[in-house]
Design an enzyme around this catalytic site. Structure first.
Site, short mmCIF file in Angstrom:
data_model
loop_
_atom_site.label_atom_id
_atom_site.label_comp_id
_atom_site.label_asym_id
_atom_site.label_seq_id
_atom_site.Cartn_x
_atom_site.Cartn_y
_atom_site.Cartn_z
N TYR A 55 0.81 -1.22 0.00
CA TYR A 55 0.00 0.00 0.00
C TYR A 55 0.85 1.27 0.00
CZ TYR A 55 -0.11 -0.19 5.28
OH TYR A 55 0.16 -0.25 6.63
N GLU A 56 0.15 2.38 -0.29
CA GLU A 56 0.78 3.69 -0.53
C GLU A 56 1.76 3.65 -1.71
OE1 GLU A 56 -0.42 6.23 0.62
OE2 GLU A 56 -1.63 5.31 2.19
N GLY A 57 1.41 2.88 -2.70
CA GLY A 57 2.28 2.71 -3.87
C GLY A 57 3.16 1.51 -3.68
#
Length: 592
Positions: A433-435
């Site tokens: 997550y978050e890229g």
């Protein structure tokens, strides 16, 4: 139960001798960040993490969360822990006093946040997302929105979320379909968002959603995305809460780990929302939130690694097995060489990650307080370069550290009751997550290296070499190891810059290994800086055994971990050749 006072000495060494906290405390507006204040804040945070947040971890993992009558219900202990967190003012450390913040450096909030995530990563995600929402609104919101929403968000009375992706979008936000129709002084938001962390709960009285959506006349792609503030409950003119908005959870995701974090599919049914920033500039606004969130996720990697290490270390002292080589009687397994190898690997990687993360966050504060424009440019570029390394390397390292935590426990580590498996499961989301870390790697080689022709990386390499010159003579062998690794990183930079001009596929093919190489080199550099500080403190009369342990951690890293850079550097020489050689159709050739 983990001891959250245990890493305090390492946190302070990283703050003071890597991230430049004493220098930061001399900047106008940061005078309150004295050494005594920093110590008091960290020690009290350690107490809250140990006594209040930590006990919720196992219960949260076992109970998870439930969706009942349109509201997410979390374990009862979570709400009590959150109330103590909010009442203690923990969410306000780094924010503007105009909105109820304490005006302290962002850097000081980082070890505090580390302790929350180490105590209970699922719980810690809620305040982490709220702080990101504050940052985004503070930088991009109108004066009216900031006055209405920031004080409650800063105080922790309300929490915040980030609503980006949709089922059809994934990481490609250019295809976001949520819509925003203008209506008077507000907009009507319709659509669905997935993977929304803490999208709903009852720990706070209101939730402020930041939502990406398209206006009717928006251009296609990412240039047509706007950002909207959508409250769970409407806020009246006097600040009181009104009726519930038509935004809420549709379902909950059933995840591999972080079971007690409410990951929601959110529905917006003609919900009232307010524009944040300029129309069609939503992604730029959201990136202010996402960049700091990426640093926070990297910090989560450090946090869960610390938790796994402490638990493995405690078990290694308690578990009695047969005699180790050189002994005649059964004893604790820490006497066995391979167990020591695993524990030292866990310890050294965790401490290296902590120092890199703190250093990057410190640069953000120095950029804000810079007196000269050129100084601000340098610090911002430095933080931007380190961000994908913090997010990518620290979370990849967390996979290794938490896996070793299970291994140290042996068969008992595979049994859920010991808790080691939970850390392994919880950590697995961090590279995603978050890229994803593939995106972080592409960011590092593309935007942060190729786009500026390696300028920021060249500056960091020069900074590394300058600090190596000042290292104590007792650290000569470790210094030479880091010097060789820095030279290897410099060569890798040149391979990337030259190869990308000749082969458009090369950056994507080498990106991950380039990121990991940079991480190992940065980790070695940071541990050497800390070992040098430890040597000097001991020479000044400080006899704390921790200082000797720090030197041994660095020595182990240089001998056993840092050499990994060599294999990674070799892969860059191959370029895109072997990665891209196999035709798509032949991947499944064995099945045909």
């Amino acid at each position: 139960m983990a001891d959250y006072n245990a890493p305090l000495k390492d946190m302070k060494l990283a703050l003071n001798h890597v991230a430049r906290m004493p220098e930061l405390a001399e900047k106008p507006g940061f005078e309150d960040a004295s050494a005594d204040m920093v110590d008091a804040i960290l020690e009290e945070a350690a107490r809250v993490a140990r006594d209040v947040v930590g006990p919720t971890n196992v219960e949260g993992d076992q109970q998870g969360v439930q969706l009942k009558d349109g509201t997410v219900v979390c374990p009862e202990s979570f709400k009590d822990a959150y109330q103590q967190y909010a009442e203690g003012g923990w969410g306000s450390l780094q924010f503007d006093p105009e909105y109820g913040g304490q005006g302290l450096p962002f850097l000081l909030s980082i070890p505090v946040m580390e302790m929350w995530h180490s105590a209970n990563m699922a719980w810690g995600l809620c305040p982490m997302l709220s702080q990101g929402a504050v940052e985004c609104l503070d930088l991009n919101g109108s004066d009216e929105l900031k006055a209405k929403y920031l004080p409650k968000l800063v105080s922790g009375e309300w929490t915040g979320t980030m609503n980006l992706t949709e089922s059809n979008a994934g990481s490609d936000l250019s295809v976001v379909r949520a819509k925003a129709e203008p209506e008077g002084d507000h907009y009507r938001i319709s659509g669905e968002k997935i993977f929304i962390t803490w999208g709903d709960h009852e720990m706070a009285e209101n939730i402020i959603h930041l939502v990406l959506a398209r206006l009717p006349d928006a251009p296609p792609g990412v240039r047509g995305i706007s950002l909207f503030l959508v409250p769970k409950f409407m806020v009246n003119g006097d600040g009181s809460l009104g009726e519930r908005n038509t935004a809420g959870p549709l379902s909950l995701e059933h995840k591999m780990g972080i079971h007690a974090s409410a990951t929601c599919v959110m529905g917006f049914d003609n919900a009232v929302g307010y524009l944040v920033g300029e129309p069609n500039r939503g992604l730029a606004c959201m990136f202010t939130m996402m960049n700091n969130a990426r640093l926070s996720v990297g910090l989560q990697g450090v946090s869960i690694s610390e938790r796994a290490y402490q638990q493995a270390l405690e078990y290694a002292f308690e578990r009695i097995q047969g005699p180790a080589v050189g002994t005649k009687e059964a004893g604790p397994i820490i006497r066995h060489a391979d167990v020591r190898r695993m524990l030292l690997t866990m310890k050294a990687l965790t401490e290296a990650g902590r120092a890199i993360a703190y250093d990057a966050c410190g640069s953000l504060d120095f950029a804000v307080k810079a007196e000269a424009p050129e100084e601000q440019v340098v610090e911002r570029a430095r933080a931007a370069l380190l961000t994908p390394i913090v997010k990518g390397w620290c979370t990849e390292v967390a996979q290794e550290v938490t896996s070793l935590g299970v291994q140290v426990h042996g068969g008992m580590g595979y049994i859920e009751e010991t808790g080691a498996a939970q850390h392994y499961r919880d950590a697995r989301i961090l590279p995603i997550y978050e890229g994803t870390n593939g995106i972080q790697a592409l960011d590092l080689v593309g935007r942060k290296t190729l786009m500026d022709k390696g300028e920021a990386l060249t500056a960091l390499i020069a900074e590394m070499r300058e600090s190596l010159k000042a290292c104590d003579a007792s650290l000569t062998s470790q210094t030479k190891a880091v010097e060789a690794a820095v030279a290897g990183l410099e060569t890798a930079r040149d391979v990337l810059l030259t190869g990308a001009a000749e082969d458009e596929l090369l950056p994507g093919a080498v990106a991950y290994n380039f990121m990991m190489l940079a991480g190992y080199v940065c980790g070695g550099w940071q541990l050497l800086r800390q070992a040098d500080a430890a040597v000097r403190l001991m020479a000044e009369g400080d006899d704390d055994p921790y200082l000797q342990a720090k030197q041994e951690s660095a020595r182990f890293y240089m001998a056993q971990i840092l050499p990994r850079w060599k294999g990674l550097a070799d892969t860059l020489e191959d370029g895109s050749l072997t990665t891209m050689a196999l035709p798509e159709a032949l991947f499944a050739s064995a099945w045909q």
